[in-house]
Design a protein around this motif. Structure first.
Motif, PDB file in Angstrom:
ATOM      1  N   CYS A  87       0.824  -1.212   0.000  1.00 13.59           N
ATOM      2  CA  CYS A  87       0.000   0.000   0.000  1.00 13.59           C
ATOM      3  C   CYS A  87       0.857   1.261   0.000  1.00 13.59           C
ATOM      4  CB  CYS A  87      -0.952  -0.003   1.199  1.00 13.59           C
ATOM      5  SG  CYS A  87      -2.256  -1.234   1.036  1.00 13.59           S
ATOM      6  N   THR A  88       1.963   1.236   0.728  1.00 12.20           N
ATOM      7  CA  THR A  88       2.867   2.381   0.768  1.00 12.20           C
ATOM      8  C   THR A  88       3.477   2.615  -0.607  1.00 12.20           C
ATOM      9  OG1 THR A  88       3.358   1.964   3.084  1.00 12.20           O
ATOM     10  CG2 THR A  88       4.924   3.335   1.886  1.00 12.20           C
ATOM     11  N   GLU A  89       3.929   1.536  -1.230  1.00  9.84           N
ATOM     12  CA  GLU A  89       4.567   1.630  -2.550  1.00  9.84           C
ATOM     13  C   GLU A  89       3.595   2.171  -3.600  1.00  9.84           C
ATOM     14  OE1 GLU A  89       6.042  -1.478  -5.916  1.00  9.84           O
ATOM     15  OE2 GLU A  89       6.522  -2.008  -3.853  1.00  9.84           O
ATOM     16  N   ARG A  90       2.360   1.713  -3.539  1.00  8.99           N
ATOM     17  CA  ARG A  90       1.364   2.090  -4.545  1.00  8.99           C
ATOM     18  C   ARG A  90       0.487   3.269  -4.122  1.00  8.99           C
ATOM     19  NH1 ARG A  90       0.736   1.362  -9.456  1.00  8.99           N
ATOM     20  NH2 ARG A  90      -1.432   0.755  -9.325  1.00  8.99           N
ATOM     21  N   GLN A  91       0.711   3.784  -2.914  1.00 12.59           N
ATOM     22  CA  GLN A  91      -0.092   4.879  -2.369  1.00 12.59           C
ATOM     23  C   GLN A  91      -1.582   4.526  -2.392  1.00 12.59           C
ATOM     24  OE1 GLN A  91       1.393   8.202  -4.702  1.00 12.59           O
ATOM     25  NE2 GLN A  91       2.907   8.649  -3.135  1.00 12.59           N
ATOM     26  N   VAL A  92      -1.873   3.339  -1.862  1.00  9.78           N
ATOM     27  CA  VAL A  92      -3.235   2.822  -1.762  1.00  9.78           C
ATOM     28  C   VAL A  92      -3.605   2.821  -0.278  1.00  9.78           C
ATOM     29  CG1 VAL A  92      -4.641   0.734  -2.084  1.00  9.78           C
ATOM     30  CG2 VAL A  92      -3.027   1.423  -3.856  1.00  9.78           C
ATOM     31  N   ASN A  93      -4.863   3.096   0.028  1.00  9.96           N
ATOM     32  CA  ASN A  93      -5.339   3.148   1.405  1.00  9.96           C
ATOM     33  C   ASN A  93      -5.339   1.744   2.026  1.00  9.96           C
ATOM     34  OD1 ASN A  93      -7.324   2.963   3.612  1.00  9.96           O
ATOM     35  ND2 ASN A  93      -7.718   5.107   3.144  1.00  9.96           N
ATOM     36  N   LEU A  94      -4.517   1.553   3.056  1.00  9.39           N
ATOM     37  CA  LEU A  94      -4.375   0.249   3.714  1.00  9.39           C
ATOM     38  C   LEU A  94      -5.698  -0.224   4.310  1.00  9.39           C
ATOM     39  CD1 LEU A  94      -2.619  -2.118   4.729  1.00  9.39           C
ATOM     40  CD2 LEU A  94      -2.026  -0.702   6.700  1.00  9.39           C
ATOM     41  N   GLU A  95      -6.445   0.668   4.937  1.00 12.50           N
ATOM     42  CA  GLU A  95      -7.716   0.267   5.558  1.00 12.50           C
ATOM     43  C   GLU A  95      -8.730  -0.188   4.515  1.00 12.50           C
ATOM     44  OE1 GLU A  95      -8.004  -0.354   8.806  1.00 12.50           O
ATOM     45  OE2 GLU A  95      -5.899   0.244   8.798  1.00 12.50           O
ATOM     46  N   GLU A  96      -8.730   0.456   3.345  1.00 19.29           N
ATOM     47  CA  GLU A  96      -9.621   0.037   2.253  1.00 19.29           C
ATOM     48  C   GLU A  96      -9.250  -1.372   1.783  1.00 19.29           C
ATOM     49  OE1 GLU A  96     -10.325   0.969  -2.484  1.00 19.29           O
ATOM     50  OE2 GLU A  96      -9.442   2.550  -1.247  1.00 19.29           O
ATOM     51  N   VAL A  97      -7.956  -1.632   1.669  1.00 10.50           N
ATOM     52  CA  VAL A  97      -7.481  -2.958   1.250  1.00 10.50           C
ATOM     53  C   VAL A  97      -7.885  -4.009   2.281  1.00 10.50           C
ATOM     54  CG1 VAL A  97      -5.396  -4.342   0.881  1.00 10.50           C
ATOM     55  CG2 VAL A  97      -5.618  -2.100  -0.201  1.00 10.50           C
ATOM     56  N   LYS A  98      -7.678  -3.715   3.557  1.00 14.50           N
ATOM     57  CA  LYS A  98      -8.067  -4.662   4.617  1.00 14.50           C
ATOM     58  C   LYS A  98      -9.569  -4.942   4.583  1.00 14.50           C
ATOM     59  CE  LYS A  98      -4.455  -3.675   8.035  1.00 14.50           C
ATOM     60  NZ  LYS A  98      -4.227  -3.110   9.389  1.00 14.50           N
ATOM     61  N   GLU A  99     -10.358  -3.887   4.346  1.00 17.53           N
ATOM     62  CA  GLU A  99     -11.813  -4.055   4.290  1.00 17.53           C
ATOM     63  C   GLU A  99     -12.224  -4.946   3.122  1.00 17.53           C
ATOM     64  OE1 GLU A  99     -15.752  -1.324   3.520  1.00 17.53           O
ATOM     65  OE2 GLU A  99     -14.061  -0.389   4.557  1.00 17.53           O
ATOM     66  N   LYS A 100     -11.612  -4.723   1.959  1.00 21.28           N
ATOM     67  CA  LYS A 100     -11.924  -5.549   0.785  1.00 21.28           C
ATOM     68  C   LYS A 100     -11.526  -7.005   1.031  1.00 21.28           C
ATOM     69  CE  LYS A 100     -11.772  -2.186  -2.989  1.00 21.28           C
ATOM     70  NZ  LYS A 100     -12.768  -2.672  -3.932  1.00 21.28           N
ATOM     71  N   LEU A 101     -10.357  -7.223   1.642  1.00 20.09           N
ATOM     72  CA  LEU A 101      -9.906  -8.582   1.933  1.00 20.09           C
ATOM     73  C   LEU A 101     -10.824  -9.258   2.955  1.00 20.09           C
ATOM     74  CD1 LEU A 101      -6.040  -8.026   2.079  1.00 20.09           C
ATOM     75  CD2 LEU A 101      -7.308  -9.290   0.322  1.00 20.09           C
ATOM     76  N   THR A 102     -11.338  -8.490   3.890  1.00 20.70           N
ATOM     77  CA  THR A 102     -12.209  -9.042   4.928  1.00 20.70           C
ATOM     78  C   THR A 102     -13.578  -9.421   4.367  1.00 20.70           C
ATOM     79  OG1 THR A 102     -11.098  -7.723   6.620  1.00 20.70           O
ATOM     80  CG2 THR A 102     -13.280  -8.549   7.174  1.00 20.70           C
ATOM     81  N   ASN A 103     -14.077  -8.659   3.410  1.00 17.50           N
ATOM     82  CA  ASN A 103     -15.465  -8.808   2.966  1.00 17.50           C
ATOM     83  C   ASN A 103     -15.646  -9.465   1.599  1.00 17.50           C
ATOM     84  OD1 ASN A 103     -16.657  -7.561   5.317  1.00 17.50           O
ATOM     85  ND2 ASN A 103     -15.783  -5.648   4.581  1.00 17.50           N
ATOM     86  N   CYS A 104     -14.613 -10.123   1.072  1.00 18.66           N
ATOM     87  CA  CYS A 104     -14.711 -10.676  -0.285  1.00 18.66           C
ATOM     88  C   CYS A 104     -15.345 -12.067  -0.337  1.00 18.66           C
ATOM     89  CB  CYS A 104     -13.339 -10.707  -0.949  1.00 18.66           C
ATOM     90  SG  CYS A 104     -12.204 -11.904  -0.220  1.00 18.66           S
ATOM     91  N   GLY A 105     -15.628 -12.664   0.812  1.00 20.90           N
ATOM     92  CA  GLY A 105     -16.211 -14.012   0.820  1.00 20.90           C
ATOM     93  C   GLY A 105     -15.129 -15.069   0.875  1.00 20.90           C
ATOM     94  N   PRO A 106     -15.511 -16.298   1.233  1.00 21.28           N
ATOM     95  CA  PRO A 106     -14.529 -17.386   1.342  1.00 21.28           C
ATOM     96  C   PRO A 106     -13.910 -17.749  -0.004  1.00 21.28           C
ATOM     97  CG  PRO A 106     -16.755 -18.215   1.676  1.00 21.28           C
ATOM     98  CD  PRO A 106     -16.856 -16.727   1.564  1.00 21.28           C
ATOM     99  N   PRO A 107     -12.789 -18.471   0.017  1.00 28.48           N
ATOM    100  CA  PRO A 107     -12.084 -18.812  -1.225  1.00 28.48           C
ATOM    101  C   PRO A 107     -12.992 -19.487  -2.258  1.00 28.48           C
ATOM    102  CG  PRO A 107     -10.820 -19.529   0.671  1.00 28.48           C
ATOM    103  CD  PRO A 107     -12.136 -19.032   1.186  1.00 28.48           C
ATOM    104  N   GLY A 108     -12.848 -19.036  -3.502  1.00 24.05           N
ATOM    105  CA  GLY A 108     -13.549 -19.672  -4.599  1.00 24.05           C
ATOM    106  C   GLY A 108     -14.994 -19.228  -4.781  1.00 24.05           C
TER     107      GLY A 108
END
Length: 111
Positions: A87-108
């Protein structure tokens, strides 16, 4: 049938990490224990969370950052460092990334 009690508890980044660290992507014989995650499992998770693409990260960037750890798998604390570095390298919001990873549903399962 899925367990209705399991759905009552909202996912956390930690619980999703465990699910994806146990997930076996196609053509991969590695069966994770849920404590450490492979690059392929992380990329699968990020693709499911719509984090791979022009707005967030490329697979090349995730690979280069992952390999900075000089390990084949990362534990949860290392994975948080990995996300922070990306996130630092790409200047992306870390909290937004964590939220997307948390709410994307189980694998597959595309939510």
């Amino acid at each position: 049938m899925s367990n209705p009690a399991a759905k009552a508890k909202p996912p956390t980044l930690t619980s999703m990490f465990t699910l994806f660290a146990k997930y076996r992507p196609a053509l991969n014989s590695f069966q994770g224990d849920g404590k450490r995650i492979l690059l392929s499992q992380s990329d699968c998770w990020m693709q499911q969370a719509d984090l791979i693409g022009a707005k967030h990260f490329t697979l090349t960037q995730t690979g280069l950052t992952f390999f900075e750890f000089r390990k084949s798998t990362l534990d949860y604390e290392e994975y948080l460092q990995f996300l922070t570095m990306l996130c630092t390298e790409r200047q992306v919001n870390l909290e937004e990334v964590k939220e997307k990873l948390t709410n994307c549903g189980p694998p597959g399962i595309k939510s």
